[in-house]
Design a protein around this motif. Structure first.
Motif, mmCIF file in Angstrom:
data_model
loop_
_atom_site.group_PDB
_atom_site.id
_atom_site.type_symbol
_atom_site.label_atom_id
_atom_site.label_comp_id
_atom_site.label_asym_id
_atom_site.label_seq_id
_atom_site.Cartn_x
_atom_site.Cartn_y
_atom_site.Cartn_z
ATOM 1 N N GLN A 1 6.291 7.177 -0.310
ATOM 2 C CA GLN A 1 5.949 6.679 1.013
ATOM 3 C C GLN A 1 5.442 7.833 1.868
ATOM 4 O O GLN A 1 5.714 9.005 1.585
ATOM 5 N N SER A 2 4.729 7.503 2.912
ATOM 6 C CA SER A 2 4.294 8.492 3.892
ATOM 7 C C SER A 2 5.452 8.838 4.824
ATOM 8 O O SER A 2 6.222 7.964 5.220
ATOM 9 N N THR A 3 5.559 10.111 5.169
ATOM 10 C CA THR A 3 6.548 10.530 6.173
ATOM 11 C C THR A 3 5.934 10.596 7.561
ATOM 12 O O THR A 3 6.617 10.946 8.522
ATOM 13 N N VAL A 4 4.641 10.270 7.665
ATOM 14 C CA VAL A 4 3.952 10.323 8.971
ATOM 15 C C VAL A 4 3.421 8.952 9.338
ATOM 16 O O VAL A 4 2.405 8.818 10.017
ATOM 17 N N ASP A 5 4.123 7.901 8.877
ATOM 18 C CA ASP A 5 3.834 6.517 9.263
ATOM 19 C C ASP A 5 2.400 6.093 8.960
ATOM 20 O O ASP A 5 1.706 5.536 9.813
ATOM 21 N N LYS A 6 1.964 6.362 7.744
ATOM 22 C CA LYS A 6 0.693 5.843 7.264
ATOM 23 C C LYS A 6 0.966 4.796 6.184
ATOM 24 O O LYS A 6 1.930 4.899 5.428
ATOM 25 N N THR A 7 0.123 3.811 6.097
ATOM 26 C CA THR A 7 0.350 2.751 5.118
ATOM 27 C C THR A 7 0.136 3.263 3.699
ATOM 28 O O THR A 7 -0.543 4.266 3.466
ATOM 29 N N GLY A 8 0.700 2.521 2.770
ATOM 30 C CA GLY A 8 0.446 2.838 1.378
ATOM 31 C C GLY A 8 -1.019 2.713 1.027
ATOM 32 O O GLY A 8 -1.538 3.475 0.201
ATOM 33 N N PHE A 9 -1.711 1.765 1.658
ATOM 34 C CA PHE A 9 -3.141 1.586 1.388
ATOM 35 C C PHE A 9 -3.931 2.828 1.797
ATOM 36 O O PHE A 9 -4.851 3.249 1.097
ATOM 37 N N ILE A 10 -3.561 3.431 2.933
ATOM 38 C CA ILE A 10 -4.243 4.654 3.384
ATOM 39 C C ILE A 10 -3.949 5.808 2.435
ATOM 40 O O ILE A 10 -4.857 6.560 2.032
ATOM 41 N N LEU A 11 -2.677 5.963 2.054
ATOM 42 C CA LEU A 11 -2.323 7.021 1.105
ATOM 43 C C LEU A 11 -3.111 6.882 -0.194
ATOM 44 O O LEU A 11 -3.632 7.861 -0.736
ATOM 45 N N GLN A 12 -3.196 5.656 -0.691
ATOM 46 C CA GLN A 12 -3.897 5.413 -1.947
ATOM 47 C C GLN A 12 -5.368 5.825 -1.838
ATOM 48 O O GLN A 12 -5.917 6.471 -2.741
ATOM 49 N N LYS A 13 -6.013 5.462 -0.750
ATOM 50 C CA LYS A 13 -7.427 5.813 -0.566
ATOM 51 C C LYS A 13 -7.624 7.319 -0.478
ATOM 52 O O LYS A 13 -8.612 7.856 -1.001
ATOM 53 N N GLN A 14 -6.689 7.999 0.174
ATOM 54 C CA GLN A 14 -6.807 9.455 0.260
ATOM 55 C C GLN A 14 -6.665 10.110 -1.109
ATOM 56 O O GLN A 14 -7.398 11.034 -1.444
ATOM 57 N N LEU A 15 -5.748 9.619 -1.903
ATOM 58 C CA LEU A 15 -5.574 10.167 -3.252
ATOM 59 C C LEU A 15 -6.809 9.906 -4.112
ATOM 60 O O LEU A 15 -7.216 10.759 -4.911
ATOM 61 N N GLU A 16 -7.400 8.731 -3.957
ATOM 62 C CA GLU A 16 -8.594 8.398 -4.741
ATOM 63 C C GLU A 16 -9.769 9.319 -4.421
ATOM 64 O O GLU A 16 -10.611 9.565 -5.287
ATOM 65 N N LYS A 17 -9.829 9.826 -3.202
ATOM 66 C CA LYS A 17 -10.903 10.764 -2.850
ATOM 67 C C LYS A 17 -10.832 12.036 -3.685
ATOM 68 O O LYS A 17 -11.844 12.714 -3.885
ATOM 69 N N GLU A 18 -9.632 12.336 -4.187
ATOM 70 C CA GLU A 18 -9.457 13.518 -5.039
ATOM 71 C C GLU A 18 -9.358 13.145 -6.518
ATOM 72 O O GLU A 18 -8.945 13.963 -7.344
ATOM 73 N N GLY A 19 -9.701 11.904 -6.838
ATOM 74 C CA GLY A 19 -9.736 11.498 -8.238
ATOM 75 C C GLY A 19 -8.390 11.133 -8.822
ATOM 76 O O GLY A 19 -8.235 11.091 -10.048
ATOM 77 N N ILE A 20 -7.387 10.834 -7.975
ATOM 78 C CA ILE A 20 -6.083 10.395 -8.446
ATOM 79 C C ILE A 20 -5.975 8.895 -8.177
ATOM 80 O O ILE A 20 -5.919 8.466 -7.020
ATOM 81 N N TYR A 21 -5.950 8.108 -9.243
ATOM 82 C CA TYR A 21 -5.944 6.653 -9.114
ATOM 83 C C TYR A 21 -4.560 6.110 -9.479
ATOM 84 O O TYR A 21 -4.093 6.272 -10.605
ATOM 85 N N THR A 22 -3.929 5.482 -8.492
ATOM 86 C CA THR A 22 -2.581 4.954 -8.675
ATOM 87 C C THR A 22 -2.638 3.469 -9.001
ATOM 88 O O THR A 22 -3.671 2.814 -8.854
ATOM 89 N N GLU A 23 -1.503 2.925 -9.414
ATOM 90 C CA GLU A 23 -1.435 1.545 -9.872
ATOM 91 C C GLU A 23 -1.464 0.540 -8.737
ATOM 92 O O GLU A 23 -2.110 -0.501 -8.822
ATOM 93 N N LEU A 24 -0.782 0.853 -7.649
ATOM 94 C CA LEU A 24 -0.584 -0.153 -6.617
ATOM 95 C C LEU A 24 -0.298 0.512 -5.290
ATOM 96 O O LEU A 24 0.345 1.570 -5.222
ATOM 97 N N ALA A 25 -0.773 -0.132 -4.230
ATOM 98 C CA ALA A 25 -0.350 0.222 -2.878
ATOM 99 C C ALA A 25 0.070 -1.056 -2.168
ATOM 100 O O ALA A 25 -0.486 -2.126 -2.419
ATOM 101 N N ASP A 26 1.089 -0.934 -1.326
ATOM 102 C CA ASP A 26 1.426 -2.020 -0.416
ATOM 103 C C ASP A 26 1.485 -1.442 0.992
ATOM 104 O O ASP A 26 1.052 -0.312 1.227
#
Length: 479
Positions: free
Chosen positions: A319-344
């Protein structure tokens, strides 16, 4: 225009970027397939054949396919195991249709995959939804409690089938053994969608499989955590409640008459991979996962969650410790080529590879990419963590307000989601992933449902079904 190949070209581009897979399928872009068997990857196109002499027939296996299924049966210690080439979906449909007749009532865990719900609908059975517990820190529905099952049996003693999902998408397992024993003591057949647990029997350090705990029929998506191709799955038959020929009958109806030899070969290879999983492999995997979790926990913007129940070590949720959604975290990781299974709305889920000791894992590179992904200033993206707690008291056991026959007699209309409280839903509302319906046709719409959908829409969730949901509209049955 016909000179273009949009899907193929995009796949070529995507794979050329050397992205890191923390998602299914379990072969992780072929890394678990080819670590010691490059020939397997080179031969893929040549293995795409049909039912030739000596290659056997999935629907009447008497040769090599039969031999491969026998090895699978022996590994899982059941009466009969089947290869599935149409995913866990076909296994869920087959076991449900083999177990239920029109008009039967059936207990079903509420956070089950849409294929389970569709199977009940095809059987023209009457679902009684059993709501799982809710975990406040994770803000997700978790596992079914033994208490709820006891209440359901007392309220509906005529029900003779229970459908469970274990583990849930996040890897959690509850009192599965106790629930299976309780059901059997009351003459209830237990079907388990264990899509995410095919690897559990690989080592006694993993959670116990539903197969080992005595479930009657179990379906597993081999492709989710084992090195099998997508749509490769297993069905395990181990019951006296249902005749085996009933299961086989529906598999023959529902599975493709031209089954993929590529998928079947990958199922054979995946079984071998699991059967040869050693203590040294487990030690390597456990150490690598522990190191990965500890390095993630050092990233100040992240919180690595611990399981409230027995859990699958391959599933890692942050989870984010700075109150960001899982969807936002997932998109940020994808910008660096890290693709996760799921975000909620709150979480991001990693599916870790089922490593063997010979397989290298680029831990330092991944953590560097994670830190870089989260170094970007996200403060301009507003987010308020508003997720309702559990379904209100009194909703642990829910029947549809309208059955299949009644639904067919009603007209439908589309209304604003704001006006839908107490209306009867006429469509299936499915955020995907994970593919678990929030609402089913015939179900009463509560404020919990409305708030849940609104929060998911606000946070950027994707839905399957009518696009009107993105306009805050829903289809209901007229009175």
């Amino acid at each position: 225009m016909q000179g273009k190949t949009p899907l193929y070209s995009k796949l070529l581009q995507f794979q050329s970027e050397n992205n890191i897979s923390f998602h299914v399928p379990g072969h992780k872009n072929g890394e678990l397939i080819s670590y010691n068997d490059e020939e397997w990857r080179r031969q893929l196109w040549k293995f795409d054949v049909t039912e030739l002499n000596d290659l056997d027939d999935l629907h009447a296996p008497m040769g090599v396919i039969g031999d491969a299924e026998k090895l699978l049966t022996d590994l899982y210690g059941v009466k009969k195991s089947y290869f599935l080439v149409n995913g866990s979906t076909v296994g869920n449909l087959a076991m449900i249709l083999a177990s239920l007749k029109e008009g039967d009532k059936v207990f079903v865990q509420r956070n089950s995959h849409k294929s389970v719900m569709n199977g009940i609908k095809l059987a023209k059975a009457k679902p009684i939804f059993l709501s799982p517990d809710y975990e406040e820190e994770w803000k997700v529905e978790t596992v079914l409690s033994e208490r709820t099952v006891k209440q359901a049996i007392a309220q509906f003693p005529e029900v003779k089938t229970l459908i469970l999902t274990s583990p849930n998408y996040y890897g959690m397992i509850g009192n599965l053994e106790e629930i299976i024993q309780l059901a059997h003591a009351n003459g209830i057949c237990v079907l388990v969608d264990e899509a995410h647990g095919a690897h559990f029997i690989g080592n006694d350090k993993f959670p116990p499989s539903a197969v080992q705990l005595g479930a009657d029929l179990v379906v597993q998506s081999a492709h989710k955590t084992l090195p099998a191709l997508t749509m490769g799955a297993y069905l395990h038959y181990n019951t006296d409640f249902i005749e085996e020929h009933e299961v086989k009958y529906y598999l023959e109806i529902l599975q493709s008459s031209s089954p993929s030899y590529l998928i079947m070969a990958s199922l054979d290879k995946a079984r071998h991979y699991l059967a040869t999983y050693s203590e040294e492999d487990w030690d390597y995997l456990q150490n690598t996962i522990s190191l990965f979790r500890s390095e993630l926990a050092k990233v100040s913007q992240l919180k690595v969650l611990g399981y409230p129940y027995i859990g699958d070590p391959l599933k890692i949720t942050i989870q984010s410790t700075v109150d960001k959604t899982g969807f936002i975290l997932q998109k940020q990781l994808e910008k660096e080529g890290i693709y996760t299974e799921l975000a909620d709305s709150n979480n991001v889920l990693f599916v870790f590879p089922l490593l063997k000791k010979e397989i290298a894992f680029p831990l330092n590179e991944i953590i560097t990419k994670v830190r870089k992904a989260l170094s970007e200033n996200l403060s301009e993206i507003p987010y308020e963590r508003k997720v309702s707690a559990s379904i209100k008291k009194g909703q642990d056991i829910v029947e549809l307000k309208l059955g299949e026959t009644e639904q067919a007699l009603r007209n439908k209309r589309e209304i604003s989601l704001n006006d839908a409280h107490h209306a009867i839903c006429a469509e299936t509302i499915i955020p995907y992933p994970p593919g678990i319906p929030i609402l089913m046709p015939g179900e009463e719409i509560t404020m919990y449902h409305i708030n849940q959908i609104k929060n998911l829409l606000k946070d950027g969730a994707r839905f399957q079904g009518s696009p009107s949901i993105y306009e805050n509209k829903i289809t209901i049955f007229e009175k």
